[in-house]
Design a protein around this motif. Structure first.
Motif, PDB file in Angstrom:
ATOM      1  N   GLY A  95       0.891  -1.045   0.123  1.00 43.47           N
ATOM      2  CA  GLY A  95      -0.185  -0.014   0.123  1.00 43.47           C
ATOM      3  C   GLY A  95       0.761   1.167  -0.049  1.00 43.47           C
ATOM      4  N   VAL A  96       2.046   1.007   0.161  1.00 43.48           N
ATOM      5  CA  VAL A  96       2.846   2.204   0.329  1.00 43.48           C
ATOM      6  C   VAL A  96       4.289   2.342  -0.349  1.00 43.48           C
ATOM      7  CG1 VAL A  96       2.181   2.682   2.970  1.00 43.48           C
ATOM      8  CG2 VAL A  96       4.241   1.096   2.363  1.00 43.48           C
ATOM      9  N   SER A  97       4.195   1.845  -1.415  1.00 40.56           N
ATOM     10  CA  SER A  97       5.301   1.822  -2.655  1.00 40.56           C
ATOM     11  C   SER A  97       6.687   1.616  -2.014  1.00 40.56           C
ATOM     12  CB  SER A  97       5.239   3.159  -3.094  1.00 40.56           C
ATOM     13  OG  SER A  97       4.046   3.651  -3.615  1.00 40.56           O
ATOM     14  N   ASP A  98       6.579   0.119  -1.310  1.00 41.84           N
ATOM     15  CA  ASP A  98       8.017  -0.106  -0.540  1.00 41.84           C
ATOM     16  C   ASP A  98       8.792  -0.334  -1.729  1.00 41.84           C
ATOM     17  OD1 ASP A  98       9.258  -1.832   1.867  1.00 41.84           O
ATOM     18  OD2 ASP A  98       9.551  -2.932  -0.193  1.00 41.84           O
ATOM     19  N   PRO A  99      10.090  -0.069  -1.585  1.00 39.63           N
ATOM     20  CA  PRO A  99      10.979   0.097  -2.892  1.00 39.63           C
ATOM     21  C   PRO A  99      11.394  -1.252  -3.178  1.00 39.63           C
ATOM     22  CG  PRO A  99      11.887   1.147  -0.803  1.00 39.63           C
ATOM     23  CD  PRO A  99      10.610   0.808  -0.873  1.00 39.63           C
ATOM     24  N   THR A 100      11.503  -2.303  -2.342  1.00 40.04           N
ATOM     25  CA  THR A 100      11.860  -3.526  -2.468  1.00 40.04           C
ATOM     26  C   THR A 100      10.756  -4.433  -3.214  1.00 40.04           C
ATOM     27  OG1 THR A 100      13.262  -3.736  -0.622  1.00 40.04           O
ATOM     28  CG2 THR A 100      12.768  -5.931  -1.653  1.00 40.04           C
ATOM     29  N   VAL A 101       9.667  -4.103  -2.889  1.00 42.98           N
ATOM     30  CA  VAL A 101       8.423  -4.800  -3.621  1.00 42.98           C
ATOM     31  C   VAL A 101       8.149  -4.336  -5.086  1.00 42.98           C
ATOM     32  CG1 VAL A 101       5.942  -4.919  -3.422  1.00 42.98           C
ATOM     33  CG2 VAL A 101       7.175  -5.360  -1.431  1.00 42.98           C
ATOM     34  N   GLY A 145       9.295 -14.590  -5.047  1.00 45.31           N
ATOM     35  CA  GLY A 145       8.616 -14.865  -3.925  1.00 45.31           C
ATOM     36  C   GLY A 145       9.510 -14.878  -2.732  1.00 45.31           C
ATOM     37  N   TRP A 146      10.757 -15.420  -2.946  1.00 45.48           N
ATOM     38  CA  TRP A 146      11.669 -15.462  -1.742  1.00 45.48           C
ATOM     39  C   TRP A 146      12.029 -14.128  -1.231  1.00 45.48           C
ATOM     40  CZ3 TRP A 146      13.379 -18.823   1.464  1.00 45.48           C
ATOM     41  CH2 TRP A 146      14.544 -18.651   2.340  1.00 45.48           C
ATOM     42  N   MET A 147      12.430 -13.398  -2.216  1.00 41.71           N
ATOM     43  CA  MET A 147      12.854 -11.932  -1.806  1.00 41.71           C
ATOM     44  C   MET A 147      11.588 -11.079  -1.396  1.00 41.71           C
ATOM     45  SD  MET A 147      16.119 -11.879  -1.918  1.00 41.71           S
ATOM     46  CE  MET A 147      16.209 -10.225  -1.695  1.00 41.71           C
ATOM     47  N   THR A 148      10.419 -11.493  -1.583  1.00 42.52           N
ATOM     48  CA  THR A 148       9.496 -10.873  -1.251  1.00 42.52           C
ATOM     49  C   THR A 148       9.048 -11.078   0.201  1.00 42.52           C
ATOM     50  OG1 THR A 148       8.217 -10.478  -3.418  1.00 42.52           O
ATOM     51  CG2 THR A 148       6.895 -10.276  -1.340  1.00 42.52           C
ATOM     52  N   PHE A 149       9.126 -12.476   0.618  1.00 43.25           N
ATOM     53  CA  PHE A 149       8.754 -12.669   1.986  1.00 43.25           C
ATOM     54  C   PHE A 149       9.809 -13.080   2.951  1.00 43.25           C
ATOM     55  CE2 PHE A 149       4.700 -13.686  -0.458  1.00 43.25           C
ATOM     56  CZ  PHE A 149       4.045 -13.161   0.283  1.00 43.25           C
ATOM     57  N   CYS A 150      11.008 -13.424   2.201  1.00 40.50           N
ATOM     58  CA  CYS A 150      12.181 -13.664   3.223  1.00 40.50           C
ATOM     59  C   CYS A 150      12.554 -12.540   4.223  1.00 40.50           C
ATOM     60  CB  CYS A 150      13.558 -14.296   2.558  1.00 40.50           C
ATOM     61  SG  CYS A 150      15.074 -14.590   3.484  1.00 40.50           S
ATOM     62  N   PRO A 151      13.034 -11.254   3.667  1.00 37.88           N
ATOM     63  CA  PRO A 151      13.164 -10.399   4.505  1.00 37.88           C
ATOM     64  C   PRO A 151      12.152 -10.080   5.751  1.00 37.88           C
ATOM     65  CG  PRO A 151      13.398  -9.614   2.287  1.00 37.88           C
ATOM     66  CD  PRO A 151      12.630 -10.928   2.247  1.00 37.88           C
ATOM     67  N   GLU A 152      10.767 -10.295   5.568  1.00 37.76           N
ATOM     68  CA  GLU A 152       9.887 -10.151   6.347  1.00 37.76           C
ATOM     69  C   GLU A 152      10.046 -11.262   7.623  1.00 37.76           C
ATOM     70  OE1 GLU A 152       7.089  -8.189   7.015  1.00 37.76           O
ATOM     71  OE2 GLU A 152       8.609  -7.035   5.926  1.00 37.76           O
ATOM     72  N   TRP A 153      10.445 -12.524   7.220  1.00 32.95           N
ATOM     73  CA  TRP A 153      10.601 -13.496   7.983  1.00 32.95           C
ATOM     74  C   TRP A 153      11.682 -13.231   8.876  1.00 32.95           C
ATOM     75  CZ3 TRP A 153      10.240 -17.379   3.188  1.00 32.95           C
ATOM     76  CH2 TRP A 153       8.900 -17.520   2.846  1.00 32.95           C
ATOM     77  N   LEU A 154      12.624 -12.673   8.401  1.00 35.70           N
ATOM     78  CA  LEU A 154      13.790 -12.449   9.304  1.00 35.70           C
ATOM     79  C   LEU A 154      13.586 -11.333  10.181  1.00 35.70           C
ATOM     80  CD1 LEU A 154      16.773 -12.915   6.076  1.00 35.70           C
ATOM     81  CD2 LEU A 154      16.366 -14.321   8.148  1.00 35.70           C
ATOM     82  N   THR A 155      12.693 -10.617   9.732  1.00 37.27           N
ATOM     83  CA  THR A 155      12.538  -9.547  10.747  1.00 37.27           C
ATOM     84  C   THR A 155      11.336  -9.539  11.715  1.00 37.27           C
ATOM     85  OG1 THR A 155      11.591  -8.155   9.237  1.00 37.27           O
ATOM     86  CG2 THR A 155      13.998  -7.867   9.410  1.00 37.27           C
ATOM     87  N   GLY A 156      10.803 -10.864  11.857  1.00 43.16           N
ATOM     88  CA  GLY A 156       9.677 -11.104  12.433  1.00 43.16           C
ATOM     89  C   GLY A 156       8.349 -10.586  11.813  1.00 43.16           C
ATOM     90  N   SER A 157       8.120 -10.436  10.579  1.00 46.10           N
ATOM     91  CA  SER A 157       7.031 -10.023   9.763  1.00 46.10           C
ATOM     92  C   SER A 157       6.354  -8.953  10.318  1.00 46.10           C
ATOM     93  CB  SER A 157       6.011 -11.361   9.734  1.00 46.10           C
ATOM     94  OG  SER A 157       6.598 -12.532   9.184  1.00 46.10           O
ATOM     95  N   PRO A 158       6.930  -7.731  10.230  1.00 42.27           N
ATOM     96  CA  PRO A 158       6.498  -6.455  11.059  1.00 42.27           C
ATOM     97  C   PRO A 158       5.247  -5.898   9.738  1.00 42.27           C
ATOM     98  CG  PRO A 158       8.787  -6.038  10.095  1.00 42.27           C
ATOM     99  CD  PRO A 158       8.489  -7.469  10.209  1.00 42.27           C
ATOM    100  N   ASN A 159       5.315  -6.357   8.800  1.00 39.22           N
ATOM    101  CA  ASN A 159       4.488  -5.791   7.881  1.00 39.22           C
ATOM    102  C   ASN A 159       3.255  -6.795   7.342  1.00 39.22           C
ATOM    103  OD1 ASN A 159       5.712  -2.872   6.901  1.00 39.22           O
ATOM    104  ND2 ASN A 159       7.353  -4.340   6.734  1.00 39.22           N
ATOM    105  N   LEU A 160       3.452  -7.796   7.825  1.00 35.32           N
ATOM    106  CA  LEU A 160       2.267  -9.027   7.630  1.00 35.32           C
ATOM    107  C   LEU A 160       1.200  -9.032   8.709  1.00 35.32           C
ATOM    108  CD1 LEU A 160       4.737 -11.963   6.029  1.00 35.32           C
ATOM    109  CD2 LEU A 160       3.960  -9.786   4.864  1.00 35.32           C
ATOM    110  N   TYR A 171      -5.020 -14.589   1.367  1.00 30.28           N
ATOM    111  CA  TYR A 171      -3.991 -13.849   0.606  1.00 30.28           C
ATOM    112  C   TYR A 171      -2.512 -14.057   0.721  1.00 30.28           C
ATOM    113  CZ  TYR A 171      -8.239 -10.797   0.948  1.00 30.28           C
ATOM    114  OH  TYR A 171      -9.380 -10.170   0.774  1.00 30.28           O
ATOM    115  N   LEU A 172      -2.144 -14.214   1.578  1.00 27.93           N
ATOM    116  CA  LEU A 172      -0.444 -14.336   1.913  1.00 27.93           C
ATOM    117  C   LEU A 172      -0.109 -15.655   1.553  1.00 27.93           C
ATOM    118  CD1 LEU A 172       0.268 -12.614   5.050  1.00 27.93           C
ATOM    119  CD2 LEU A 172       0.721 -11.689   2.893  1.00 27.93           C
ATOM    120  N   PHE A 173      -1.000 -16.756   2.152  1.00 27.42           N
ATOM    121  CA  PHE A 173      -0.492 -18.187   1.632  1.00 27.42           C
ATOM    122  C   PHE A 173      -0.692 -18.725   0.248  1.00 27.42           C
ATOM    123  CE2 PHE A 173      -0.691 -22.757   1.646  1.00 27.42           C
ATOM    124  CZ  PHE A 173       0.439 -23.033   2.033  1.00 27.42           C
TER     125      PHE A 173
END
Length: 210
Positions: A95-101, A145-160, A171-173
């Motif tokens: 929703g916020v134009s995350d540069p990685t996404v 798919g890996w680069m979309t979700f792996c950073p979230e998993w490594l940081t405790g999924s703050p945006n999920l 939606y996610l799975f």
């Protein structure tokens, strides 16, 4: 106490209708364009890549449009924007134009989307070279798919949003796992064709030497 969001909304309805229409178009295209004696593997590959390519060029391209040059999904309007706002309830980054996404989506739309249609052309022409490009394409899908979700998993999924059944499992799975499972199958199938051809070529070369 907050209440769970409704499972089926107007946005859900036209999102599902859009996806169903794309799937139907892909199925019809396979029936029209592939030869009658095409294998079930080639038919499945055609339908998936047609579906995949159209999704990349329409739905995901709209995300790229809404996320560049100062725009973002959360402040945009229109049917496609509403679909992305719905998904952003599960993954806030969309929703916020995350540069990685956005970077990954640029690669997906212009790179993977284009490869989908190139492989479709090869399928129609019966060109076996498609198996190389299927592996490249599928690797790109899995990497995305890996680069979309792996950073979230490594940081405790703050945006999920993992505390809501609809957002987590639908939606996610579900909406992401099919872009992992099917590309893995495509890679397996194409590897078999490439390996078989190389082994035959090797055996033929050895027979000529003898």
């Amino acid at each position: 106490m907050s209440t769970a969001p409704p499972i089926f909304t107007a946005t859900s309805a036209y999102s599902l209708a859009f996806v169903a229409t794309v799937g139907l178009a892909a199925h019809i295209a396979a029936k029209v364009l592939l030869p009658k004696n095409a294998t079930w593997q080639d038919r499945f590959t055609f339908v998936w890549l047609a579906f995949d390519g159209i999704i990349h060029y329409t739905l995901e391209a709209s995300f790229v449009y809404y996320s560049m040059f100062g725009r973002q999904v959360n402040t945009s309007s229109g049917p496609m924007a509403q679909m992305w706002k719905e998904y952003a309830l599960a993954d806030f980054r969309w929703g916020v134009s995350d540069p990685t996404v956005v970077s990954l989506e640029l690669l997906t739309v212009f790179g993977v989307g284009t490869m989908c249609f190139y492989v479709l052309k090869q399928l129609v022409q019966g060109d076996p070279a498609r198996h190389y490009w299927i592996i490249v394409l599928s690797t790109s899908e899995i990497y995305g798919g890996w680069m979309t979700f792996c950073p979230e998993w490594l940081t405790g999924s703050p945006n999920l949003e993992t505390g809501n059944f609809l957002y987590l499992w639908v939606y996610l799975f579900f909406m992401n796992v099919i872009w992992v499972v099917i590309p893995f199958w495509l890679m397996y199938d194409s590897y078999g064709h490439i390996a078989k051809s190389l082994r035959i070529a090797q055996a033929t070369a050895k027979a000529k030497k003898n």
